[in-house]
Write an enzyme that holds these catalytic residues in place. Sequence first.
Site, PDB file in Angstrom:
ATOM      1  N   SER A 120     -16.495  67.164  12.407  1.00 42.02           N
ATOM      2  CA  SER A 120     -17.832  67.468  12.521  1.00 42.02           C
ATOM      3  C   SER A 120     -17.871  68.382  13.872  1.00 42.02           C
ATOM      4  O   SER A 120     -16.830  68.280  14.640  1.00 42.02           O
ATOM      5  CB  SER A 120     -18.560  65.940  12.590  1.00 42.02           C
ATOM      6  OG  SER A 120     -19.921  66.450  13.015  1.00 42.02           O
ATOM      7  N   TYR A 134     -20.434  57.416  15.847  1.00 35.76           N
ATOM      8  CA  TYR A 134     -19.973  58.284  14.922  1.00 35.76           C
ATOM      9  C   TYR A 134     -19.279  59.502  15.757  1.00 35.76           C
ATOM     10  O   TYR A 134     -18.424  60.086  15.575  1.00 35.76           O
ATOM     11  CB  TYR A 134     -21.287  59.045  14.416  1.00 35.76           C
ATOM     12  CG  TYR A 134     -21.155  60.048  13.504  1.00 35.76           C
ATOM     13  CD1 TYR A 134     -20.696  59.854  12.299  1.00 35.76           C
ATOM     14  CD2 TYR A 134     -21.305  61.515  13.827  1.00 35.76           C
ATOM     15  CE1 TYR A 134     -20.630  60.922  11.302  1.00 35.76           C
ATOM     16  CE2 TYR A 134     -21.179  62.655  13.061  1.00 35.76           C
ATOM     17  CZ  TYR A 134     -20.828  62.246  11.658  1.00 35.76           C
ATOM     18  OH  TYR A 134     -20.443  63.183  10.906  1.00 35.76           O
ATOM     19  N   LYS A 155     -15.415  60.700  14.990  1.00 33.55           N
ATOM     20  CA  LYS A 155     -15.134  62.424  14.695  1.00 33.55           C
ATOM     21  C   LYS A 155     -14.095  62.802  15.789  1.00 33.55           C
ATOM     22  O   LYS A 155     -13.543  63.813  15.387  1.00 33.55           O
ATOM     23  CB  LYS A 155     -16.511  62.800  14.388  1.00 33.55           C
ATOM     24  CG  LYS A 155     -17.154  62.576  13.395  1.00 33.55           C
ATOM     25  CD  LYS A 155     -16.416  62.804  11.890  1.00 33.55           C
ATOM     26  CE  LYS A 155     -17.232  62.243  10.785  1.00 33.55           C
ATOM     27  NZ  LYS A 155     -16.494  62.215   9.437  1.00 33.55           N
TER      28      LYS A 155
HETATM   29  N1  LIG Z   1     -24.099  65.971   6.506  1.00 30.57           N
HETATM   30  C1  LIG Z   1     -23.792  66.491   7.417  1.00 30.57           C
HETATM   31  O1  LIG Z   1     -24.688  67.285   8.356  1.00 30.57           O
HETATM   32  C2  LIG Z   1     -22.228  66.313   8.041  1.00 30.57           C
HETATM   33  C3  LIG Z   1     -22.087  66.951   9.218  1.00 30.57           C
HETATM   34  C4  LIG Z   1     -20.735  66.806   9.800  1.00 30.57           C
HETATM   35  C5  LIG Z   1     -19.766  66.012   9.049  1.00 30.57           C
HETATM   36  N2  LIG Z   1     -20.378  65.246   7.832  1.00 30.57           N
HETATM   37  C6  LIG Z   1     -19.296  64.337   7.353  1.00 30.57           C
HETATM   38  O2  LIG Z   1     -19.109  64.690   6.018  1.00 30.57           O
HETATM   39  C7  LIG Z   1     -18.769  63.549   5.206  1.00 30.57           C
HETATM   40  C8  LIG Z   1     -19.412  63.668   3.998  1.00 30.57           C
HETATM   41  O3  LIG Z   1     -20.834  63.281   4.454  1.00 30.57           O
HETATM   42  P1  LIG Z   1     -22.041  63.652   3.426  1.00 30.57           P
HETATM   43  O4  LIG Z   1     -23.310  64.130   4.565  1.00 30.57           O
HETATM   44  O5  LIG Z   1     -21.814  64.278   2.305  1.00 30.57           O
HETATM   45  O6  LIG Z   1     -22.780  62.075   3.232  1.00 30.57           O
HETATM   46  P2  LIG Z   1     -23.128  61.438   1.915  1.00 30.57           P
HETATM   47  O7  LIG Z   1     -23.576  60.200   2.232  1.00 30.57           O
HETATM   48  O8  LIG Z   1     -23.792  62.430   0.908  1.00 30.57           O
HETATM   49  O9  LIG Z   1     -21.713  61.252   1.125  1.00 30.57           O
HETATM   50  C9  LIG Z   1     -20.659  60.497   1.403  1.00 30.57           C
HETATM   51  C10 LIG Z   1     -19.695  59.740   0.282  1.00 30.57           C
HETATM   52  O10 LIG Z   1     -18.975  58.899   0.777  1.00 30.57           O
HETATM   53  C11 LIG Z   1     -18.899  57.892   0.023  1.00 30.57           C
HETATM   54  N3  LIG Z   1     -18.667  56.516   0.380  1.00 30.57           N
HETATM   55  C12 LIG Z   1     -19.288  55.811   1.294  1.00 30.57           C
HETATM   56  N4  LIG Z   1     -18.329  54.543   1.820  1.00 30.57           N
HETATM   57  C13 LIG Z   1     -17.269  54.542   0.891  1.00 30.57           C
HETATM   58  C14 LIG Z   1     -16.278  53.901   0.838  1.00 30.57           C
HETATM   59  N5  LIG Z   1     -16.181  52.693   1.508  1.00 30.57           N
HETATM   60  N6  LIG Z   1     -15.282  54.197  -0.074  1.00 30.57           N
HETATM   61  C15 LIG Z   1     -15.433  55.246  -0.752  1.00 30.57           C
HETATM   62  N7  LIG Z   1     -16.454  56.231  -0.756  1.00 30.57           N
HETATM   63  C16 LIG Z   1     -17.543  56.027   0.313  1.00 30.57           C
HETATM   64  C17 LIG Z   1     -20.396  57.781  -0.615  1.00 30.57           C
HETATM   65  O11 LIG Z   1     -20.551  56.852  -1.914  1.00 30.57           O
HETATM   66  C18 LIG Z   1     -20.694  59.076  -0.884  1.00 30.57           C
HETATM   67  O12 LIG Z   1     -20.538  59.707  -2.093  1.00 30.57           O
HETATM   68  C19 LIG Z   1     -18.691  62.465   6.070  1.00 30.57           C
HETATM   69  O13 LIG Z   1     -17.283  62.279   6.759  1.00 30.57           O
HETATM   70  C20 LIG Z   1     -19.936  62.860   7.238  1.00 30.57           C
HETATM   71  O14 LIG Z   1     -19.361  62.223   8.543  1.00 30.57           O
HETATM   72  C21 LIG Z   1     -21.429  65.371   7.542  1.00 30.57           C
END
Ligand SMILES: NC(=O)c1ccc[n+]([C@@H]2O[C@H](COP(=O)([O-])OP(=O)(O)OC[C@H]3O[C@@H](n4cnc5c(N)ncnc54)[C@H](O)[C@@H]3O)[C@@H](O)[C@H]2O)c1
Length: 266
Positions: A137, A150, A154
């Site tokens: 991130s 968080y 990260k």
């Molecule tokens: N959305 C953003 O702005 C953003 C920015 C930087 C980093 N991220 C990172 O991107 C990644 C995905 O985030 P996102 O925004 O798509 O979130 P999201 O909630 O849409 O997707 C997360 C996915 O992880 C799955 N999940 C949760 N717990 C789990 C477990 N115990 N075992 C298996 N699967 C599990 C969920 O069911 C979901 O499909 C994360 O690591 C998040 O930290 C997101």
Amino acid sequence: MYILKAMELSLKGRTAVVTGGTHGIGRAMSRRLAACGANVYIFDIDSDDEIDFPSHQVRCDVTSRASIQAAFDRSGVPDALFINAGTGIVKPLDETTREVWDKTISLNLTAAFETLQEGAARMKGSGKGGAIVLTASTNSYDGEESLIAYNATKAGVLGILHTAANELGPYGIRVNSVNPGLIRTRLTQAAFDTPAVIKDYFRAIPMGRGGEPDEVAKAAIFLASDWASYITGASLLVDGGQMCCKFGPWKDSEAEFNNGHWRLKK
Ligand SMILES: NC(=O)c1ccc[n+]([C@@H]2O[C@H](COP(=O)([O-])OP(=O)(O)OC[C@H]3O[C@@H](n4cnc5c(N)ncnc54)[C@H](O)[C@@H]3O)[C@@H](O)[C@H]2O)c1
């Protein structure tokens, strides 16, 4: 004369595993991987009947080592492994309880480590090499408020990334990360739905807007592909330029904010 032919970014015949691939960024990665011809396995605690691209949904809780092992038994050895499952719990410092801390560390850091350890052991054993992409991130580097747990995870993902790239290089396994900024998923939809919040937030982003999951997916798949054959240990920011500037370029005198997007006035 040497003629370089245009090369397709193809993953035909490759097995790709995406953790957290049911929703958000992981789903976009899975969809793109399928479009590139990979045999896609989604390891997720949740499933979705509406997934309409070719893929295998494997129910897996990545916070359980046994569950990760059982999922890899289903997929076989991955050629490309996307360690993406994660969550963010917004709490100020004073309200970050031990429960919030442990839950965040367990999914974002310990599960990333265990998925990488299990995946790498199989990839090393196959002797075929491969690629691992972690979802880190912009918060790997900054201290965005109310996200102390968080941000710690990260930042920690970069420690996993660097060490794994170092140790796995001799086996032909590359390890990189994508580092998204604010991307529209269910984690962040509330912010995207609040113009007053995103107007200020996006003022600091040279591209003037938030990102879409597919924009992260394309960067991640590049890193896993042969196009990135000499890239390992790298972090690729996918943040519209947010991390390259201190204050951002958008001024009310020159620009206007409409439909979630800063643009220069005509
Ligand atoms: N959305 C953003 O702005 C953003 C920015 C930087 C980093 N991220 C990172 O991107 C990644 C995905 O985030 P996102 O925004 O798509 O979130 P999201 O909630 O849409 O997707 C997360 C996915 O992880 C799955 N999940 C949760 N717990 C789990 C477990 N115990 N075992 C298996 N699967 C599990 C969920 O069911 C979901 O499909 C994360 O690591 C998040 O930290 C997101």
